[in-house]
Scaffold this motif. Sequence first.
Motif, PDB file in Angstrom:
ATOM      1  N   ARG A 148       2.644   1.703  -3.380  1.00 35.44           N
ATOM      2  CA  ARG A 148       1.732   2.162  -4.439  1.00 35.44           C
ATOM      3  C   ARG A 148       1.358   3.627  -4.248  1.00 35.44           C
ATOM      4  O   ARG A 148       1.329   4.415  -5.199  1.00 35.44           O
ATOM      5  N   ALA A 149       1.065   3.994  -2.988  1.00 35.88           N
ATOM      6  CA  ALA A 149       0.621   5.357  -2.721  1.00 35.88           C
ATOM      7  C   ALA A 149       1.694   6.382  -3.057  1.00 35.88           C
ATOM      8  O   ALA A 149       1.378   7.505  -3.476  1.00 35.88           O
ATOM      9  N   THR A 150       2.955   6.018  -2.890  1.00 38.45           N
ATOM     10  CA  THR A 150       4.047   6.990  -3.049  1.00 38.45           C
ATOM     11  C   THR A 150       4.894   6.723  -4.282  1.00 38.45           C
ATOM     12  O   THR A 150       5.979   7.300  -4.422  1.00 38.45           O
ATOM     13  N   ILE A 166      -2.105   8.833   4.071  1.00 42.34           N
ATOM     14  CA  ILE A 166      -2.484   7.699   3.228  1.00 42.34           C
ATOM     15  C   ILE A 166      -3.771   7.055   3.739  1.00 42.34           C
ATOM     16  O   ILE A 166      -3.921   6.812   4.937  1.00 42.34           O
ATOM     17  N   HIS A 199       4.824   7.720  -7.204  1.00 41.18           N
ATOM     18  CA  HIS A 199       5.118   8.889  -8.051  1.00 41.18           C
ATOM     19  C   HIS A 199       6.047   9.878  -7.366  1.00 41.18           C
ATOM     20  O   HIS A 199       6.413  10.900  -7.973  1.00 41.18           O
ATOM     21  N   HIS A 247       2.678  12.901   3.962  1.00 38.25           N
ATOM     22  CA  HIS A 247       1.676  12.428   3.019  1.00 38.25           C
ATOM     23  C   HIS A 247       0.715  11.514   3.777  1.00 38.25           C
ATOM     24  O   HIS A 247       1.128  10.498   4.345  1.00 38.25           O
ATOM     25  N   ASP A 306      -4.388   2.612  -0.445  1.00 34.79           N
ATOM     26  CA  ASP A 306      -3.151   2.675  -1.220  1.00 34.79           C
ATOM     27  C   ASP A 306      -3.042   3.971  -2.004  1.00 34.79           C
ATOM     28  O   ASP A 306      -2.477   4.027  -3.087  1.00 34.79           O
ATOM     29  N   ARG A 307      -3.582   5.067  -1.415  1.00 36.54           N
ATOM     30  CA  ARG A 307      -3.464   6.364  -2.088  1.00 36.54           C
ATOM     31  C   ARG A 307      -3.240   7.477  -1.079  1.00 36.54           C
ATOM     32  O   ARG A 307      -3.639   7.378   0.095  1.00 36.54           O
ATOM     33  N   ARG A 351       0.828  -1.209   0.000  1.00 39.74           N
ATOM     34  CA  ARG A 351       0.000   0.000   0.000  1.00 39.74           C
ATOM     35  C   ARG A 351       0.859   1.254   0.000  1.00 39.74           C
ATOM     36  O   ARG A 351       0.608   2.194  -0.762  1.00 39.74           O
TER      37      ARG A 351
END
Length: 407
Positions: A22-24, A387, A26, A385, A390-391, A19
């Motif tokens: 995926r969330a980070t 969360i 980018h 950030h 997973d975003r 998770r």
Amino acid sequence: MVILDAPATAPAPVSDRLRYDRATAHLDGPVAVVDLAAFDANAADLVRRAGGKPIRLASKSVRCRALLERALAVDGFLGVMSFTLDESLWLARTGIRDVLLAYPSADRAGFAELTADPEAAREITVVLDDPAQLDLIDAARGGDAEVRVCLELDTSLHLLGGRVRVGARRSPLRTPEDLGAFAELVQRRRGFRVVGLMAYEGHVAGVGDRVPGRPVRSQLIRLMQAKSRTELAERRAAAVRRLRQVADLEFVNGGGTGSVESTVAERAVTEVAAGSGLYLPQLFDNYRSFRGRPAALFGQPVVRRPGLGVVTVLGGGYPASGAAGPDRSPVPYLPAGLRYDPTEGAGEVQTPLLGSAADDLLIGDRVWFRHAKAGELCERFAELHLIEGDRIVRTVPTYRGEGKTFL
């Protein structure tokens, strides 16, 4: 107010790693995140443990206004415990109510501001334990606003007739008589009013009683803490009785994340302080009384693969305050099975990590760490950030990100 459900069973670390990755994906590292499901679950658990008494939120353990506000929106949290006068003024002027400055200050400019601002002075209470502090404030006065005062009781445990001391060296006010005499002095002083008592039992709240691989040490800690709880409960109750002869106390504050249940069990205590339990840093893994979910993490990118069973990540040398030792270093958390090279440890600009899990990591992959303590992580990062699943649902500034480095 928001009422949160009791904490759910923590997801498997493997799924957490997926998770967070995926969330980070980018973002370039280093990166700091807070898992909101874990944060909220920890908040709910603190409220449950407090048994109906309000929790004063320790800002030093959070150091992010957005997350202070999120916790304060939960039914059961009420008021903030701050760590500098400058921070207290800033919080009060940004809408935070009922701020207790828990550490004596020598900030003359800050006291000039406080005494010149009746609105801020109504929201801020300062901890004092020495007549010289009264003199400093009076010499700095910029106005006639009354200063709300909280006295601090020394909670350390004295053994063998005082020859052995267990606990932090904080206030010189140890006995009910000490407190009563100082309270009378404060009350006679124009422009000051005693409104509270604080007694932080750090040797109970901040020392885990289940040390991995150290059963004898763990048992000794439990015996010390049991004796300390009994002694302090009697002394704190007597101190409150003495102070109520002198002043109308609005609150009696005690405890911390590690001692919530035992502190609120004392009738004399009206509120408990907590904050670290929201992030759950690694120093809070070693308690029998509660379990939480790691909520605050930082991720460092893999930048080298020196050989089999070794990867090197960028930076990571973020030690926590306190007596220097291995327990003050961040802990490699995800993927599981990584450890420091004992000859290098956590480095200023790069950190080698050993273990079989290293062979599955590629250049650019992320290793997730847990800090040893809570809010000190935010002194290294300008933003967190947040969360969900997973975003990333929101990115918020830390104190540092708002240009506020108070200590």
